[in-house]
Design an enzyme around this catalytic site. Structure first.
Site, PDB file in Angstrom:
ATOM      1  N   ASN A   1     -15.628  21.431 -17.972  1.00 55.23           N
ATOM      2  CA  ASN A   1     -16.577  22.545 -17.979  1.00 55.23           C
ATOM      3  C   ASN A   1     -17.967  21.996 -18.284  1.00 55.23           C
ATOM      4  O   ASN A   1     -18.176  21.392 -19.340  1.00 55.23           O
ATOM      5  CB  ASN A   1     -16.154  23.563 -19.048  1.00 55.23           C
ATOM      6  CG  ASN A   1     -17.046  24.790 -19.082  1.00 55.23           C
ATOM      7  OD1 ASN A   1     -18.273  24.649 -19.046  1.00 55.23           O
ATOM      8  ND2 ASN A   1     -16.466  25.962 -19.152  1.00 55.23           N
TER       9      ASN A   1
ATOM     10  N   HIS B   1     -22.520  23.258 -20.835  1.00 52.27           N
ATOM     11  CA  HIS B   1     -23.497  22.902 -21.871  1.00 52.27           C
ATOM     12  C   HIS B   1     -24.414  21.746 -21.513  1.00 52.27           C
ATOM     13  O   HIS B   1     -25.339  21.427 -22.263  1.00 52.27           O
ATOM     14  CB  HIS B   1     -22.768  22.748 -23.215  1.00 52.27           C
ATOM     15  CG  HIS B   1     -22.142  24.053 -23.604  1.00 52.27           C
ATOM     16  ND1 HIS B   1     -22.902  25.167 -23.905  1.00 52.27           N
ATOM     17  CD2 HIS B   1     -20.866  24.469 -23.619  1.00 52.27           C
ATOM     18  CE1 HIS B   1     -22.104  26.197 -24.139  1.00 52.27           C
ATOM     19  NE2 HIS B   1     -20.861  25.808 -23.938  1.00 52.27           N
TER      20      HIS B   1
ATOM     21  N   HIS C   1     -19.189  28.452 -15.989  1.00 53.43           N
ATOM     22  CA  HIS C   1     -19.166  29.853 -16.407  1.00 53.43           C
ATOM     23  C   HIS C   1     -20.516  30.473 -16.113  1.00 53.43           C
ATOM     24  O   HIS C   1     -21.493  30.206 -16.809  1.00 53.43           O
ATOM     25  CB  HIS C   1     -18.854  29.898 -17.903  1.00 53.43           C
ATOM     26  CG  HIS C   1     -18.711  31.278 -18.445  1.00 53.43           C
ATOM     27  ND1 HIS C   1     -18.458  31.497 -19.776  1.00 53.43           N
ATOM     28  CD2 HIS C   1     -18.763  32.508 -17.866  1.00 53.43           C
ATOM     29  CE1 HIS C   1     -18.360  32.805 -19.982  1.00 53.43           C
ATOM     30  NE2 HIS C   1     -18.532  33.438 -18.840  1.00 53.43           N
TER      31      HIS C   1
ATOM     32  N   ARG D   1     -22.555  33.163 -16.701  1.00 49.79           N
ATOM     33  CA  ARG D   1     -22.609  34.321 -17.583  1.00 49.79           C
ATOM     34  C   ARG D   1     -23.617  35.343 -17.071  1.00 49.79           C
ATOM     35  O   ARG D   1     -24.591  34.968 -16.411  1.00 49.79           O
ATOM     36  CB  ARG D   1     -23.013  33.886 -19.008  1.00 49.79           C
ATOM     37  CG  ARG D   1     -21.864  33.318 -19.818  1.00 49.79           C
ATOM     38  CD  ARG D   1     -22.338  32.927 -21.219  1.00 49.79           C
ATOM     39  NE  ARG D   1     -21.212  32.588 -22.088  1.00 49.79           N
ATOM     40  CZ  ARG D   1     -20.610  33.462 -22.902  1.00 49.79           C
ATOM     41  NH1 ARG D   1     -21.013  34.723 -22.942  1.00 49.79           N
ATOM     42  NH2 ARG D   1     -19.595  33.085 -23.674  1.00 49.79           N
TER      43      ARG D   1
ATOM     44  N   ARG E   1     -27.379  32.216 -19.672  1.00 53.39           N
ATOM     45  CA  ARG E   1     -27.896  31.395 -20.778  1.00 53.39           C
ATOM     46  C   ARG E   1     -27.737  29.902 -20.469  1.00 53.39           C
ATOM     47  O   ARG E   1     -28.433  29.077 -21.015  1.00 53.39           O
ATOM     48  CB  ARG E   1     -27.188  31.738 -22.073  1.00 53.39           C
ATOM     49  CG  ARG E   1     -25.715  31.389 -22.060  1.00 53.39           C
ATOM     50  CD  ARG E   1     -25.011  31.750 -23.355  1.00 53.39           C
ATOM     51  NE  ARG E   1     -24.933  33.194 -23.587  1.00 53.39           N
ATOM     52  CZ  ARG E   1     -24.226  33.724 -24.584  1.00 53.39           C
ATOM     53  NH1 ARG E   1     -23.590  32.943 -25.447  1.00 53.39           N
ATOM     54  NH2 ARG E   1     -24.157  35.036 -24.747  1.00 53.39           N
TER      55      ARG E   1
ATOM     56  N   GLU F   1     -15.866  30.610 -13.767  1.00 56.72           N
ATOM     57  CA  GLU F   1     -15.560  31.588 -14.823  1.00 56.72           C
ATOM     58  C   GLU F   1     -16.545  32.741 -14.697  1.00 56.72           C
ATOM     59  O   GLU F   1     -17.749  32.514 -14.545  1.00 56.72           O
ATOM     60  CB  GLU F   1     -15.660  30.933 -16.198  1.00 56.72           C
ATOM     61  CG  GLU F   1     -14.533  29.950 -16.447  1.00 56.72           C
ATOM     62  CD  GLU F   1     -14.544  29.418 -17.854  1.00 56.72           C
ATOM     63  OE1 GLU F   1     -15.602  29.385 -18.470  1.00 56.72           O
ATOM     64  OE2 GLU F   1     -13.468  29.030 -18.346  1.00 56.72           O
TER      65      GLU F   1
ATOM     66  N   THR G   1     -17.183  32.359 -26.005  1.00 60.93           N
ATOM     67  CA  THR G   1     -16.072  33.288 -25.806  1.00 60.93           C
ATOM     68  C   THR G   1     -15.290  33.442 -27.100  1.00 60.93           C
ATOM     69  O   THR G   1     -14.888  32.448 -27.698  1.00 60.93           O
ATOM     70  CB  THR G   1     -15.149  32.770 -24.690  1.00 60.93           C
ATOM     71  OG1 THR G   1     -15.937  32.614 -23.512  1.00 60.93           O
ATOM     72  CG2 THR G   1     -14.012  33.739 -24.416  1.00 60.93           C
TER      73      THR G   1
ATOM     74  N   GLU H   1      -4.878  31.347 -18.135  1.00 66.65           N
ATOM     75  CA  GLU H   1      -5.403  30.285 -18.993  1.00 66.65           C
ATOM     76  C   GLU H   1      -5.301  30.769 -20.424  1.00 66.65           C
ATOM     77  O   GLU H   1      -5.921  31.770 -20.807  1.00 66.65           O
ATOM     78  CB  GLU H   1      -6.846  29.920 -18.642  1.00 66.65           C
ATOM     79  CG  GLU H   1      -7.375  28.816 -19.567  1.00 66.65           C
ATOM     80  CD  GLU H   1      -8.680  28.190 -19.129  1.00 66.65           C
ATOM     81  OE1 GLU H   1      -8.988  28.202 -17.916  1.00 66.65           O
ATOM     82  OE2 GLU H   1      -9.412  27.686 -20.013  1.00 66.65           O
TER      83      GLU H   1
ATOM     84  N   HIS I   1     -10.433  26.025 -24.353  1.00 73.93           N
ATOM     85  CA  HIS I   1     -11.417  26.495 -25.338  1.00 73.93           C
ATOM     86  C   HIS I   1     -11.313  25.734 -26.643  1.00 73.93           C
ATOM     87  O   HIS I   1     -10.312  25.812 -27.357  1.00 73.93           O
ATOM     88  CB  HIS I   1     -11.373  27.998 -25.618  1.00 73.93           C
ATOM     89  CG  HIS I   1     -12.633  28.436 -26.308  1.00 73.93           C
ATOM     90  ND1 HIS I   1     -13.752  28.875 -25.637  1.00 73.93           N
ATOM     91  CD2 HIS I   1     -12.972  28.424 -27.613  1.00 73.93           C
ATOM     92  CE1 HIS I   1     -14.722  29.130 -26.517  1.00 73.93           C
ATOM     93  NE2 HIS I   1     -14.275  28.872 -27.723  1.00 73.93           N
TER      94      HIS I   1
ATOM     95  N   HIS J   1     -17.273  21.911 -24.026  1.00 76.54           N
ATOM     96  CA  HIS J   1     -18.267  21.744 -25.092  1.00 76.54           C
ATOM     97  C   HIS J   1     -18.098  20.432 -25.847  1.00 76.54           C
ATOM     98  O   HIS J   1     -19.064  19.674 -26.056  1.00 76.54           O
ATOM     99  CB  HIS J   1     -18.181  22.927 -26.069  1.00 76.54           C
ATOM    100  CG  HIS J   1     -19.210  22.881 -27.149  1.00 76.54           C
ATOM    101  ND1 HIS J   1     -18.952  22.330 -28.387  1.00 76.54           N
ATOM    102  CD2 HIS J   1     -20.512  23.287 -27.159  1.00 76.54           C
ATOM    103  CE1 HIS J   1     -20.053  22.407 -29.121  1.00 76.54           C
ATOM    104  NE2 HIS J   1     -21.001  22.979 -28.417  1.00 76.54           N
TER     105      HIS J   1
HETATM  106  C1  LIG Z   1     -13.685  30.950 -21.446  1.00 72.88           C
HETATM  107  C2  LIG Z   1     -14.031  29.793 -22.288  1.00 72.88           C
HETATM  108  O1  LIG Z   1     -13.440  29.522 -23.284  1.00 72.88           O
HETATM  109  C3  LIG Z   1     -15.142  28.901 -21.897  1.00 72.88           C
HETATM  110  O2  LIG Z   1     -14.810  28.299 -20.729  1.00 72.88           O
HETATM  111  C4  LIG Z   1     -16.425  29.655 -21.782  1.00 72.88           C
HETATM  112  O3  LIG Z   1     -17.233  29.023 -20.835  1.00 72.88           O
HETATM  113  C5  LIG Z   1     -17.053  29.669 -23.162  1.00 72.88           C
HETATM  114  O4  LIG Z   1     -18.348  30.173 -23.045  1.00 72.88           O
HETATM  115  P1  LIG Z   1     -19.572  29.157 -23.206  1.00 72.88           P
HETATM  116  O5  LIG Z   1     -19.356  28.063 -22.188  1.00 72.88           O
HETATM  117  O6  LIG Z   1     -20.769  30.010 -22.923  1.00 72.88           O
HETATM  118  O7  LIG Z   1     -19.480  28.604 -24.600  1.00 72.88           O
HETATM  119  N1  LIG Z   2     -11.936  27.905 -20.382  1.00 69.65           N
HETATM  120  C1  LIG Z   2     -12.214  26.863 -21.348  1.00 69.65           C
HETATM  121  C2  LIG Z   2     -13.289  25.957 -20.833  1.00 69.65           C
HETATM  122  O1  LIG Z   2     -13.611  25.968 -19.659  1.00 69.65           O
HETATM  123  C3  LIG Z   2     -13.947  25.025 -21.752  1.00 69.65           C
HETATM  124  O2  LIG Z   2     -14.040  25.573 -23.058  1.00 69.65           O
HETATM  125  P1  LIG Z   2     -14.792  24.624 -24.135  1.00 69.65           P
HETATM  126  O3  LIG Z   2     -14.089  23.286 -24.123  1.00 69.65           O
HETATM  127  O4  LIG Z   2     -16.216  24.501 -23.685  1.00 69.65           O
HETATM  128  O5  LIG Z   2     -14.618  25.337 -25.440  1.00 69.65           O
END
Ligand SMILES: CC(=O)[C@@H](O)[C@H](O)COP(=O)(O)O
Ligand SMILES: NCC(=O)COP(=O)(O)O
Length: 257
Positions: free
Chosen positions: A14, A17, A50, A52, A56, A77, A108, A158, A201, A224
Site C-alpha cells: 500500500n 503514505h 486508498h 479517500r 489526504r 481501496e 481506518t 480482507e 492493517h 504504513h
Molecule cells: C483499509 C486499511 O486498513 C488501509 O489500507 C487504509 O488505507 C488505511 O487508511 P490510510 O492509508 O489512510 O491510513
Molecule cells: N488494507 C490494509 C492496507 O492496505 C495497508 O494497511 P497499513 O499497513 O497501511 O496499515
C-alpha cells in the site's frame, strides 16, 4: 517463492503514505508511482492504493497513472460512494476493496459493517463485479460479516488486523493471541464459504509472521510500516525483508506439518 506445502502468499504494498509525504509540500516528490515500481521490483505481487474522499494522500491522478503504468494488479481501496464507484468503473482496477471511511479518522479504525450495510452495499458489489472487478470487503474477523460478504457476492474478504497489531504493540501477549485466534477462525470460516481471504492493517516485521502462517490467507496488504521503514533502509530493502519474513513463516509452518 512462498512456503512449501501452503499456498502462495501474495504481498500487496500500500503506497498511500508516500503520497502523504508528497502532499506535505504539495509538489510531485516523492512520486507514489515510482514507489510502486520499486515495490514491484522488490517482490510486491500487487499495489494497493486508498483513494479517500478527502484525498489526504492518494489523488485521482495517482490512480489514473497506477492504472496504466504498473504491470501488476491494482487493488483500489474505496468507500461505498457513487463518486468512488464511478472512478472504479472508469479505471477498472484488478480489485476494489470497499473500506469504511470517516473524515475525522486518522486511519481506518474498524472493518466495514457488511452485515448492517447489506442493502447499501449490494449495488456497489454488483456493479463492480459486473465489469469483472474483484470485490473485496475490509471487515472484522466475525462470522456474521463473512456471511454478509458471501451473501453480497463479494469474491474476497480482507480481515482487519489492526486490533491484533495494536495489542502486539502494547505488549499484551494474551490479548494478541486471543485476537490472532479470532483471525484464524474467521479465515477458516470465510474460506469454507468460498471467499478468498486477505488480511491487512498495521502489520509490521514483528507481527506479520502470526498472520502469514494462517493457511487460508492468500494475500497480505501492508503499507504504513513499510513506508516508515523505507525512510531508514530504503523501500526496496523494506519490501524484500517483509517478503522474506512472510516466506520464512510459511516454510516454518509447512515443515511443522
Ligand atoms: C483499509 C486499511 O486498513 C488501509 O489500507 C487504509 O488505507 C488505511 O487508511 P490510510 O492509508 O489512510 O491510513
Ligand atoms: N488494507 C490494509 C492496507 O492496505 C495497508 O494497511 P497499513 O499497513 O497501511 O496499515
Amino acid at each position: 517463492m512462498s512456503g512449501f506445502g501452503l499456498g502462495q502468499l501474495r504481498l500487496g504494498v500500500n503506497i498511500d503514505h508516500v503520497a502523504t509525504i508528497r502532499n506535505a509540500r504539495g509538489g510531485r516528490h516523492p512520486d507514489p508511482v515510482r514507489a510502486a515500481h520499486i515495490a514491484v521490483e522488490a517482490g510486491a505481487d500487487g499495489i494497493t492504493a486508498h483513494l479517500r474522499e478527502d484525498r489526504r494522500h492518494i489523488t485521482d491522478e495517482d490512480i489514473a497513472r497506477l492504472s496504466v503504468e504498473i504491470d501488476r494488479p491494482l487493488n483500489l481501496e474505496m468507500a461505498a460512494t457513487d463518486e468512488m464507484l464511478e472512478i472504479a468503473l472508469r479505471h477498472k482496477p484488478h480489485a476494489a476493496c470497499i473500506v469504511p471511511e470517516k473524515r475525522e479518522e486518522r486511519t481506518t479504525e474498524g472493518g466495514l459493517d457488511a452485515a448492517g450495510g447489506h442493502n447499501h452495499l449490494q449495488r456497489f458489489v454488483s456493479e463492480l463485479s459486473g465489469i469483472g472487478i474483484r470485490v473485496s470487503l475490509f471487515i472484522e474477523a466475525e462470522e456474521r460479516q463473512m456471511d454478509a460478504a458471501a451473501s453480497l457476492g463479494a469474491q474476497v474478504v480482507e480481515i482487519h488486523t489492526g486490533r491484533f497489531c495494536d495489542l502486539a504493540l502494547a505488549g499484551d501477549g494474551p490479548g494478541r493471541e486471543r485476537e490472532l485466534d479470532r483471525i484464524r477462525n474467521a479465515a477458516a470460516y470465510a474460506a469454507s464459504l468460498g471467499l478468498e481471504v486477505h488480511a491487512g492493517h498495521g502489520l509490521t516485521y514483528e507481527t506479520v509472521g502470526g498472520v502469514a502462517v494462517i493457511p487460508e490467507v492468500v494475500e497480505l496488504n501492508i503499507g504504513h510500516f513499510l513506508i516508515g521503514e523505507a525512510i531508514f533502509s530504503g523501500l526496496d530493502s523494506a519490501v524484500r525483508r517483509m517478503r522474506s519474513l512472510m516466506d520464512a513463516s510459511r516454510v516454518r509452518q509447512a515443515s511443522q506439518g
